[in-house]
Design an enzyme around this catalytic site. Structure first.
Site, PDB file in Angstrom:
ATOM      1  N   SER A 153       0.873  -1.182   0.000  1.00 48.08           N
ATOM      2  CA  SER A 153       0.000   0.000   0.000  1.00 48.08           C
ATOM      3  C   SER A 153       0.907   1.228   0.000  1.00 48.08           C
ATOM      4  O   SER A 153       2.064   1.146   0.428  1.00 48.08           O
ATOM      5  CB  SER A 153      -0.856  -0.022   1.271  1.00 48.08           C
ATOM      6  OG  SER A 153      -1.406   1.247   1.520  1.00 48.08           O
ATOM      7  N   TYR A 166      -1.224  -0.960  10.254  1.00 47.25           N
ATOM      8  CA  TYR A 166      -1.419  -1.283   8.833  1.00 47.25           C
ATOM      9  C   TYR A 166      -0.228  -0.790   8.022  1.00 47.25           C
ATOM     10  O   TYR A 166       0.354  -1.544   7.234  1.00 47.25           O
ATOM     11  CB  TYR A 166      -2.723  -0.632   8.336  1.00 47.25           C
ATOM     12  CG  TYR A 166      -3.014  -0.883   6.870  1.00 47.25           C
ATOM     13  CD1 TYR A 166      -3.649  -2.059   6.466  1.00 47.25           C
ATOM     14  CD2 TYR A 166      -2.671   0.050   5.888  1.00 47.25           C
ATOM     15  CE1 TYR A 166      -3.924  -2.299   5.125  1.00 47.25           C
ATOM     16  CE2 TYR A 166      -2.938  -0.181   4.555  1.00 47.25           C
ATOM     17  CZ  TYR A 166      -3.569  -1.353   4.179  1.00 47.25           C
ATOM     18  OH  TYR A 166      -3.840  -1.590   2.846  1.00 47.25           O
TER      19      TYR A 166
HETATM   20  P1  NAP Z   1     -11.328  -6.512   1.714  1.00 48.01           P
HETATM   21  O1  NAP Z   1     -12.377  -6.223   0.707  1.00 48.01           O
HETATM   22  O2  NAP Z   1     -11.549  -6.126   3.123  1.00 48.01           O
HETATM   23  O3  NAP Z   1     -10.966  -8.078   1.619  1.00 48.01           O
HETATM   24  C1  NAP Z   1     -10.013  -8.618   2.489  1.00 48.01           C
HETATM   25  C2  NAP Z   1      -9.910 -10.108   2.279  1.00 48.01           C
HETATM   26  O4  NAP Z   1      -9.011 -10.629   3.270  1.00 48.01           O
HETATM   27  C3  NAP Z   1     -11.241 -10.830   2.472  1.00 48.01           C
HETATM   28  O5  NAP Z   1     -11.275 -11.960   1.631  1.00 48.01           O
HETATM   29  C4  NAP Z   1     -11.161 -11.252   3.934  1.00 48.01           C
HETATM   30  O6  NAP Z   1     -11.971 -12.345   4.281  1.00 48.01           O
HETATM   31  C5  NAP Z   1      -9.694 -11.625   4.030  1.00 48.01           C
HETATM   32  N1  NAP Z   1      -9.249 -11.600   5.427  1.00 48.01           N
HETATM   33  C6  NAP Z   1      -9.271 -10.529   6.260  1.00 48.01           C
HETATM   34  N2  NAP Z   1      -8.842 -10.892   7.467  1.00 48.01           N
HETATM   35  C7  NAP Z   1      -8.549 -12.212   7.408  1.00 48.01           C
HETATM   36  C8  NAP Z   1      -8.076 -13.157   8.363  1.00 48.01           C
HETATM   37  N3  NAP Z   1      -7.838 -12.796   9.632  1.00 48.01           N
HETATM   38  N4  NAP Z   1      -7.891 -14.437   7.980  1.00 48.01           N
HETATM   39  C9  NAP Z   1      -8.153 -14.808   6.707  1.00 48.01           C
HETATM   40  N5  NAP Z   1      -8.611 -13.950   5.751  1.00 48.01           N
HETATM   41  C10 NAP Z   1      -8.817 -12.680   6.115  1.00 48.01           C
HETATM   42  O7  NAP Z   1      -9.945  -5.804   1.306  1.00 48.01           O
HETATM   43  P2  NAP Z   1      -9.358  -5.350  -0.120  1.00 48.01           P
HETATM   44  O8  NAP Z   1      -9.565  -3.905  -0.242  1.00 48.01           O
HETATM   45  O9  NAP Z   1      -9.828  -6.265  -1.186  1.00 48.01           O
HETATM   46  O10 NAP Z   1      -7.808  -5.559   0.170  1.00 48.01           O
HETATM   47  C11 NAP Z   1      -7.028  -6.583  -0.416  1.00 48.01           C
HETATM   48  C12 NAP Z   1      -5.561  -6.240  -0.215  1.00 48.01           C
HETATM   49  O11 NAP Z   1      -5.251  -5.023  -0.896  1.00 48.01           O
HETATM   50  C13 NAP Z   1      -5.170  -6.013   1.235  1.00 48.01           C
HETATM   51  O12 NAP Z   1      -3.895  -6.566   1.480  1.00 48.01           O
HETATM   52  C14 NAP Z   1      -5.133  -4.497   1.365  1.00 48.01           C
HETATM   53  O13 NAP Z   1      -4.256  -4.075   2.388  1.00 48.01           O
HETATM   54  C15 NAP Z   1      -4.622  -4.102  -0.008  1.00 48.01           C
HETATM   55  N6  NAP Z   1      -4.937  -2.733  -0.427  1.00 48.01           N
HETATM   56  C16 NAP Z   1      -6.221  -2.367  -0.687  1.00 48.01           C
HETATM   57  C17 NAP Z   1      -6.487  -1.061  -1.122  1.00 48.01           C
HETATM   58  C18 NAP Z   1      -7.890  -0.603  -1.438  1.00 48.01           C
HETATM   59  O14 NAP Z   1      -8.079   0.573  -1.767  1.00 48.01           O
HETATM   60  N7  NAP Z   1      -8.892  -1.465  -1.393  1.00 48.01           N
HETATM   61  C19 NAP Z   1      -5.424  -0.155  -1.287  1.00 48.01           C
HETATM   62  C20 NAP Z   1      -4.123  -0.555  -1.000  1.00 48.01           C
HETATM   63  C21 NAP Z   1      -3.886  -1.859  -0.587  1.00 48.01           C
HETATM   64  P3  NAP Z   1     -13.539 -12.154   4.745  1.00 48.01           P
HETATM   65  O15 NAP Z   1     -14.296 -11.897   3.481  1.00 48.01           O
HETATM   66  O16 NAP Z   1     -13.882 -13.447   5.366  1.00 48.01           O
HETATM   67  O17 NAP Z   1     -13.562 -11.005   5.703  1.00 48.01           O
END
Ligand code: NAP
Length: 252
Positions: A153, A166
């Site tokens: 990120s 984070y």
């Molecule tokens: P999200 O929609 O919150 O999805 C997170 C995923 O991780 C879900 O499948 C969730 O499972 C799983 N997860 C969370 N905690 C967990 C745990 N304790 N054990 C096993 N699985 C777990 O997030 P996202 O936005 O798609 O993010 C994906 C990645 O991109 C992350 O690493 C995030 O830091 C990074 N990122 C995102 C953004 C953004 O703007 N979205 C920007 C920069 C970086 P459940 O469905 O069961 O909760």
């Protein structure tokens, strides 16, 4: 790179593990990899959500996926070894890992950051990718062309007020990716890179920016070209990099 065009069968014959495949970017990445021919192992903690992704992949006629349920904050070294053993037994190979699962923790000043939340974020975002990778390396080393992709990120590259554990966990992931790439460069066919999705329309983004209209943020589907590039053979020789999924091409 945003304009990278993947061939339809880019990932045919490959077995790829995606963590956090139940929702957000991971769900779309898993279905996109499957649509390009990969057999995808859907890792996550919520079985019903993983089953929905599984059903969508099967209904689309893509290679039959598999499901692994693990809560990453509590998974042990033995649990990750069991994951590796199961993949070896069921598939006999592993060609890619997308470490995508992540948690946000609190957005709050350091002075007030709760230590238990800190530990939880570190376990999910940093310890789990490290221990899981350690367990999977013997299998990945057998692949003729393996790719490990960690998710970073912008706050992992430069710390930002209030982003707490984070940001620190993502800075750790950047460093883990670099040192692993360095260690594996001359001794294996494994490339290791970090990928920053950039602002993407997911539950995590909505939690971090509650005042933002989600429709102003790109959907996960729009950032898939770089995910495909890094997972497929076109990125051979690229290792130790930290790339941006929404980076503008030089001509834009
Ligand atoms: P999200 O929609 O919150 O999805 C997170 C995923 O991780 C879900 O499948 C969730 O499972 C799983 N997860 C969370 N905690 C967990 C745990 N304790 N054990 C096993 N699985 C777990 O997030 P996202 O936005 O798609 O993010 C994906 C990645 O991109 C992350 O690493 C995030 O830091 C990074 N990122 C995102 C953004 C953004 O703007 N979205 C920007 C920069 C970086 P459940 O469905 O069961 O909760």
């Amino acid at each position: 790179m945003k304009n990278y065009e993947a061939s339809p069968d880019l990932l045919r014959g490959r077995v790829i593990l995606v963590t956090g495949a139940s929702d957000g970017i991971g769900r779309v990445a898993a279905t996109t990899f499957a649509a390009h021919g990969a057999t995808v192992i859907l890792q996550g903690r919520t079985l019903a959500k993983l089953e929905a992704v599984y059903d969508a992949i099967e209904a689309a006629g893509h290679p039959q996926p598999a499901i692994v349920t693990q809560e990453l904050s509590t998974a042990t070294v033995a649990d990750f070894q069991q994951l590796a053993d199961t993949i070896e037994r069921e598939f006999g190979r592993l060609d890619g890992v997308l470490h995508n699962a992540g948690v946000l923790g609190d957005i709050t000043p350091m002075e007030m950051y709760d230590p238990d939340t800190w530990d939880f974020v570190m376990r999910v975002n940093l310890r789990a990718p490290y221990v899981m990778t350690q367990a999977l390396l013997p299998l990945l080393k057998q692949s003729p062309d393996a790719s490990i992709v960690f998710t970073t990120s912008s706050v992992g590259r430069r710390g930002r007020a209030f982003w707490g554990a984070y940001a620190v966990s993502k800075a750790g992931i950047e460093n883990l990716s670099q040192l692993l790439a360095d260690e594996l460069r001359n001794t294996s066919n494994i490339r290791v890179n970090c990928l920053n999705p950039g602002a993407t329309r997911t539950r995590m983004r909505a939690t971090a920016y509650p005042g933002e209209d989600p429709m102003t943020v790109p959907a996960p589907e729009t950032i898939m070209p770089l995910y495909l590039y890094l997972m497929g053979p076109d990125s051979r020789g690229v290792s130790g990099e930290s790339l941006d999924a929404q980076e503008r091409p030089p001509t834009a």
